[in-house]
Write a protein that holds these residues in place. Structure first.
Motif, PDB file in Angstrom:
ATOM      1  N   MET A   1       0.859  -1.214   0.000  1.00  0.00           N
ATOM      2  CA  MET A   1       0.000   0.000   0.000  1.00  0.00           C
ATOM      3  C   MET A   1       0.872   1.234   0.000  1.00  0.00           C
ATOM      4  O   MET A   1       1.825   1.372   0.753  1.00  0.00           O
ATOM      5  CB  MET A   1      -0.863  -0.011   1.266  1.00  0.00           C
ATOM      6  N   ASN A   2       0.605   2.147  -0.939  1.00  0.00           N
ATOM      7  CA  ASN A   2       1.383   3.389  -0.931  1.00  0.00           C
ATOM      8  C   ASN A   2       0.589   4.512  -0.257  1.00  0.00           C
ATOM      9  O   ASN A   2      -0.629   4.582  -0.326  1.00  0.00           O
ATOM     10  CB  ASN A   2       1.816   3.767  -2.340  1.00  0.00           C
ATOM     11  N   LEU A   3       1.349   5.397   0.346  1.00  0.00           N
ATOM     12  CA  LEU A   3       0.803   6.386   1.271  1.00  0.00           C
ATOM     13  C   LEU A   3       0.097   7.534   0.556  1.00  0.00           C
ATOM     14  O   LEU A   3       0.634   8.137  -0.363  1.00  0.00           O
ATOM     15  CB  LEU A   3       1.976   6.902   2.104  1.00  0.00           C
ATOM     16  N   CYS A   4      -1.111   7.818   1.002  1.00  0.00           N
ATOM     17  CA  CYS A   4      -1.875   8.955   0.487  1.00  0.00           C
ATOM     18  C   CYS A   4      -1.154  10.257   0.830  1.00  0.00           C
ATOM     19  O   CYS A   4      -0.783  10.496   1.974  1.00  0.00           O
ATOM     20  CB  CYS A   4      -3.276   8.955   1.089  1.00  0.00           C
ATOM     21  N   PRO A   5      -0.965  11.144  -0.176  1.00  0.00           N
ATOM     22  CA  PRO A   5      -0.218  12.389   0.037  1.00  0.00           C
ATOM     23  C   PRO A   5      -0.863  13.296   1.089  1.00  0.00           C
ATOM     24  O   PRO A   5      -0.169  13.989   1.818  1.00  0.00           O
ATOM     25  CB  PRO A   5      -0.242  13.068  -1.334  1.00  0.00           C
ATOM     26  N   LYS A   6      -2.190  13.274   1.168  1.00  0.00           N
ATOM     27  CA  LYS A   6      -2.870  14.097   2.185  1.00  0.00           C
ATOM     28  C   LYS A   6      -2.524  13.618   3.576  1.00  0.00           C
ATOM     29  O   LYS A   6      -2.245  14.399   4.488  1.00  0.00           O
ATOM     30  CB  LYS A   6      -4.389  14.037   1.982  1.00  0.00           C
TER      31      LYS A   6
END
Lengths: 105, 105
Positions: A1-6
């Motif tokens: 899972m890649n991290l949401c920028p917000k």
DNA sequence: GTATTTTGTTACCTTTCGTAACTTAATATA
DNA sequence: TATATTAAGTTACGAAAGGTAACAAAATAC
């Protein structure tokens, strides 16, 4: 899972020393520089810096009253007041799980 | 109002760079050192340091598997899993209030 | 002119952070 | 036997962030 920028941005904001406490302090209502500073052992230099960052993010507004001596009041915006949920969750967790003066067993 | 020591301690824990993201990462389940590290741009040195702090606080447990090469797995304790409420609140706030790539107007 | 008060700002030093090279340990390969 | 491989750190060193304390601005009272 890649991290949401917000979420990454929120973490980098709240993951800075003193930021959470400044917001928590202002959740009690608008306060002047010296009142916030009295709430916990932050230096004037850092409080200036943190408040500027929060203002830049639209979390806090700054109002100067041209009195003598000058009075500067800081107030949470709606975006700032919405952090009540985060601060509240931290307080809840702290009361449920932390013991002061010792480490967890 | 004077600050509750438990809340102060929680703030000083979560108000450290990367700590929130490490916990968030581990909320997806136990992970080894390299998996956590791949989640965001933390250096190995700091990840070691943060994991040690979280272990000292009873938020994370560390298990070494004597395989070749060695495998080390980190898991949230119940105390750590309880931080789900905090991380969840941050994520919620971030999605409601943050725009990436620009400042608030 | 001097003192007073609040809100910063600056200079200087300490602590924390980031990078990259190195270490350890157990095996596989040449 | 010697070398390579791999994960999980550790160390040394330069850079950035943080802490302290002295100073500055601004407006008024004395």
């Amino acid at each position: 899972m890649n991290l949401c920028p917000k979420v990454e941005k929120a973490m980098q904001l709240l993951g800075k020393r003193w930021t959470g406490l400044v917001v928590k302090q202002l959740l009690d209502g608008p306060q002047r520089f010296s009142e916030i500073k009295a709430g916990f052992p932050i230096s004037g230099k850092l409080l200036t810096e943190r408040l500027k960052e929060l203002e830049d993010e639209g979390i806090v507004t700054r109002k100067v009253y041209a009195e003598v001596p000058v009075r500067v009041e800081y107030t949470l915006t709606e975006k700032g007041r919405a952090l009540q949920s985060v601060i509240g969750a931290i307080e809840h967790w702290a009361h449920d799980w932390l013991e002061v003066g010792e480490h967890a067993q």
